[in-house]
Structures are given as structure tokens and as C-alpha cells.
Design a protein around this motif. Structure first.
Motif, PDB file in Angstrom:
ATOM      1  N   ARG A 130       0.836  -1.211   0.000  1.00 16.12           N
ATOM      2  CA  ARG A 130       0.000   0.000   0.000  1.00 16.12           C
ATOM      3  C   ARG A 130       0.870   1.261   0.000  1.00 16.12           C
ATOM      4  O   ARG A 130       0.531   2.270  -0.620  1.00 16.12           O
ATOM      5  N   VAL A 131       2.004   1.191   0.688  1.00 13.39           N
ATOM      6  CA  VAL A 131       2.925   2.340   0.729  1.00 13.39           C
ATOM      7  C   VAL A 131       3.435   2.650  -0.680  1.00 13.39           C
ATOM      8  O   VAL A 131       3.370   3.792  -1.146  1.00 13.39           O
ATOM      9  N   VAL A 132       3.924   1.635  -1.378  1.00 11.41           N
ATOM     10  CA  VAL A 132       4.550   1.873  -2.680  1.00 11.41           C
ATOM     11  C   VAL A 132       3.518   2.181  -3.762  1.00 11.41           C
ATOM     12  O   VAL A 132       3.847   2.734  -4.817  1.00 11.41           O
ATOM     13  N   GLN A 133       2.253   1.853  -3.505  1.00  7.10           N
ATOM     14  CA  GLN A 133       1.200   2.189  -4.467  1.00  7.10           C
ATOM     15  C   GLN A 133       0.701   3.625  -4.296  1.00  7.10           C
ATOM     16  O   GLN A 133      -0.120   4.097  -5.076  1.00  7.10           O
ATOM     17  N   HIS A 134       1.219   4.312  -3.282  1.00  2.00           N
ATOM     18  CA  HIS A 134       0.885   5.722  -3.058  1.00  2.00           C
ATOM     19  C   HIS A 134       1.356   6.532  -4.270  1.00  2.00           C
ATOM     20  O   HIS A 134       2.419   6.263  -4.827  1.00  2.00           O
TER      21      HIS A 134
END
Length: 482
Positions: free
Chosen positions: A80-84
Motif C-alpha cells: 500500500r505504501v509503494v502504491q501511493h
């Protein structure tokens, strides 16, 4: 170029109007927690995570044991962090060869080094280079399908005895993988080459050897309970080793974790059979021994370990160290796994404390030299994780570590310490991609990882496994860049 963005963070309202460009080197827990905290703390900051591997998640992928799937759930959070929208991942980018630290610092306002520890401490004793001696890290990489571990090829057939030096969680993981029935491992994401070798393994007896006593064992109760719970396993612990000194009693009184570990070891010592039965797996906990040298079989292969017996000596409140007694004994084996600690590796242009194996830092701020002078800072350069504090702690430890480092970055931005660095626009992601393209570096973006992930899950479903890991650089690159 990315459009200029308005800062929402009060700390930058008076500094500049161009985006804060941040590069995090290393995509393990320390790197991802740092990225997550930066994105939350600074609305408008753009965070790029780079890693020398083609796959993200660091030790969550290549360090956590295959039979611990619950520990890997944190991958969902990191995804979820890297999909920000303000975060990117670029794999197959090696600091030092693909790009230098100096170049990264030119491209970004802030660089956070979180690339962990990819080497091993040495014992520095005779015979350490004999064949059949491996580091626990290499062995863990081998069974976890790390592309640098594929060719380890440990010989599990020629001996029935392995000695593991160390009694921390990694040592217990390794012991469990060696002794656990392969039918139970077959439904995990263990690398297929490792499963095949373990199926043919002759190892039935494992010694876990520590310099100090059961009160000082470095493992957690959860890990210990798991290895003690392997079915049909003979456990051997000398009851004399369980005798406690007044200093030990004090330690147990003040430390709930150590107390629980000691209780589990005591119970295991008294509740098992007095002898192993034929063909049964054996786990021997050996305390108060430090390796003096490795024994040669005569063919350049390890045949055993020559140990010096130790006693504990108090060196301060609640701290006891093992000192040699001058008495020795040998333990025979055909394989040794050293679980005595990971070691970080420096890169050009990075201050490094070789003795401690860390980057000298003050709350994550990189110091110019190892003497700890906190007025000499490498502006814009920070550190997090094992590179910052040494190879200790669990995954969650990196959360607190990242929080501290990001707090230091925020403070430096707020107080103007980074004013010279942040007053000018930096090329950031566009500059990085241009430079890597000029050097023909084949990057694997997060979408490339998603292709690898999808393929591994597909292959795993054919074998009733959660995934079948791709274990070579070639296969990973082929799938990740197609």
C-alpha cells in the motif's frame, strides 16, 4: 517534469515551493517504514525506494522462515505504501555500481540509507575456511530462494550431525528447517531446490551452541516454543547447565522474556525421554562453550569444533560475559552453520564504524566520522535499520527506528539545517531514471515485481504452495521486465 506541488506541511511553508525529493536505499522493513512515515509527515514529498534486488521487501522475503507465513503479512502494508501516488520502487539498482552515493545526493534533497546487513561477522579462529562451514545468512538465503543463495549447495547427505554456533532466533530457524519433517515444509514457500535437498538430508542431530547460559539465550519464547514443539524430536539439555547464580536470578526477576525462555528450557530438560530412539531427530542445547578452532577431516572439510568451556563473569549491573576456563572439548560434525551476527557493508563516500559495523549517526543523522562528534553532520544524509543500530530486533523494531529517523529529518527541515539542500529544485526521479537509462541499467519497477509475484503464485498453485519462488537473477529479470 512533475508539476510543482504546494506544500501542505507547515514545516515547509517558508522554505520552497518545489517538491521535496527523497530517496530511500533498501526496500526491507526499515526502508518501507521510512517511506511510509515520510509520506505521512510531508504532504508533497516524493519518495523513491531503490534496491539492488529485483524484488522488494528485503528480509521479509528472504529472511523470514518459510513456515512463518503470518510474519510476512506486513508485505500487504508495504504494498500500500509503494502504491501511493508519491512513491515509487526501482529494483535492480545497486548503490555503488549502478549509481554512486555522491550522485544520489546530487539528485535528491534527502537520502536515507536502509540497506541492512548483507555480510557476516567472522569468528577469526583457525579452520574457518574449511568446506562444510557456512554462515546462517547464506543458509537462510539458500532455503528462501534469494538469487545470491541458489548456488550454496550445502552438503546435507554426507553427515548426520550439524553444529549451529549461536542461540538467537536465526539459529533456531535454521535448526527447525533442518529437523522439521519435509512434508510440513512442502506446503510453504520454501525454495524447491532446498526442499529437494532437505528431502535427501541425512542430518538427524543438531547442536545449538552458546557461549553463555540458558538465562542469556538470545532467542524469543515464541521461536523456542516452536522448535521444541517439532514432533517426535528428542531434546537434550544438561540439567547442570540450568543451575542459576544470584546474578542470573536477578536477570530473570527483571526480564520477563528471559524468564519465559529459561522456563521453557527447564521444562524441556525434565519432560523428555532420557535417550533418543533409533532414527529420531535430536536437538542438543549446549551452553558455556566458545569455539576455539575448527577440526579438519584431513581433506579440507570440517570434522568438528574444538570448544573452550566458559564461565560467566559480571562486568556491570545485570551484564555477564563469557570468559574461557582453559578447559576444552571436541564435538564431531560434518557441517557448521555460524549464526553469530550479520554485518553491514559500507559504500564509497559513506562514513563507517568498522568496529561496530554501523554508520556513525545521531538519531539517524549521519555523522562525518566515527568519533561521534554530533556537530559534524552529513547534511541531507540519514540512516535507518540495521545500518543505523546494528543487526538486532524484530521487524517491528524498524518501525520505531524509522519514526526516529523521520523525526530527525522533519526537525532538520523545520530548523533550517537543510535549507541549503532544499532551497534548490532537484531532479529526483527523472534524473535517476535518465542516469540509469544512460548506463543501460535495466530497472524493475513495482509493476515488474507484480509480474514476478503473479508468476510465483501461479507456479506455487501447481504444487499446492503459496508461491514457487523464482530463484535466479535471469528468471527474475526476464519475468520482471517482459
Amino acid at each position: 517534469m512533475y508539476p510543482a506541488r504546494t506544500w501542505l506541511s507547515r514545516s515547509f511553508s517558508n522554505i520552497s515551493s518545489h517538491p521535496l525529493r527523497v530517496c530511500v536505499v533498501g526496500s526491507g522493513p526499515a526502508g518501507f517504514y521510512t517511506a511510509e512515515k515520510m509520506l505521512k509527515a510531508h504532504q508533497g514529498a516524493e519518495v523513491d525506494i531503490i534496491d539492488r534486488l529485483l524484488t522488494p521487501f528485503g528480509l521479509v522475503r528472504s529472511g523470514v522462515a518459510p513456515d512463518h507465513p503470518e510474519t510476512k503479512i506486513v508485505i500487504n502494508q508495504f504494498t500500500r505504501v509503494v502504491q501511493h501516488e508519491r512513491c515509487s520502487f526501482f529494483g535492480n539498482v545497486t548503490l555503488g555500481s549502478s549509481i554512486s552515493l555522491a550522485e544520489l545526493r546530487e539528485l535528491y534533497h534527502v537520502v536515507v540509507l536502509a540497506y541492512g546487513a548483507e555480510s557476516d561477522r567472522d569468528l577469526g579462529i583457525p579452520g574457518e575456511d574449511l568446506s562444510g562451514i557456512h554462515s546462517a545468512r547464506e543458509f537462510v538465503w539458500w532455503y528462501n530462494g534469494h538469487p545470491d543463495g541458489k548456488n550454496l549447495n550445502p552438503d546435507l547427505k554426507s553427515t548426520d550431525t550439524a553444529i549451529i554456533l549461536g542461540q538467537g532466533n536465526v539459529a533456531l530457524d535454521v535448526a527447525r528447517i533442518l529437523l522439521r519433517p519435509t512434508t510440513e515444509l512442502a506446503t510453504t514457500d520454501i525454495a524447491s531446490h532446498a526442499l529437494a535437498a532437505l528431502n535427501q538430508s541425512s542430518i538427524r542431530k543438531v547442536y545449538l551452541v552458546g557461549r553463555r547460559g540458558p538465562v542469556q539465550a538470545a532467542c524469543t519464547a515464541k521461536e523456542l516454543r516452536e522448535v521444541l514443539g517439532i514432533k517426535d524430536l528428542y531434546i537434550h539439555i544438561k540439567e547442570v547447565d540450568l543451575l542459576k547464580s544470584s546474578e542470573d536470578e536477578e536477570v530473570l526477576k527483571n526480564n520477563r522474556i528471559q524468564r519465559r525462555v529459561y522456563e521453557l528450557l527447564s521444562k524441556a530438560a525434565t519432560s523428555g525421554n532420557s535417550h533418543s530412539s533409533s532414527g529420531q531427530g535430536e536437538l542438543h542445547f549446549v551452553f558455556f562453550r566458545k569455539p576455539a578452532c575448527f577440526l579438519d577431516s584431513g581433506t579440507g572439510h570440517v570434522a568438528g569444533v574444538h570448544f573452550e568451556k566458559t564461565v560467566l563473569k559480571g562486568v556491570g549491573p545485570g551484564k555477564q560475559v563469557a570468559v574461557g576456563t582453559g578447559k576444552f572439548e571436541d564435538l564431531d560434525c560434518g557441517m557448521v552453520l555460524k549464526s553469530i551476527g550479520y554485518k553491514s557493508v559500507p559504500v564509497d563516500g559513506l562514513p563507517f564504524d568498522h568496529q561496530k559495523g554501523v554508520v556513525p549517526n545521531a538519531s539517524g543523522r549521519v555523522l562525518t566520522d566515527a568519533l561521534g562528534d554530533q556537530t559534524l553532520l552529513e547534511k541531507g544524509l540519514y540512516v535507518c535499520g540495521w545500518l543505523k543500530r546494528g543487526p538486532t530486533g524484530i521487524i517491528a523494531t524498524n518501525l520505531y527506528c524509522a519514526k526516529e529517523t523521520v523525526a530527525s529529518i522533519s526537525q532538520d527541515l523545520e530548523q533550517g539545517t537543510l535549507a541549503a539542500v532544499t532551497s534548490l529544485p532537484k531532479p529526483g526521479r527523472e534524473g535517476l531514471l535518465q542516469l540509469l537509462d544512460d548506463r543501460n541499467v535495466r530497472i524493475v519497477p513495482f509493476s515488474g515485481w507484480e509480474k514476478i509475484d503473479s508468476e510465483e503464485r501461479r507456479l506455487g498453485s501447481l504444487r499446492n504452495k503459496p508461491r514457487e519462488k523464482l530463484t535466479t537473477w535471469e528468471d527474475l529479470l526476464k519475468v520482471g521486465t517482459e
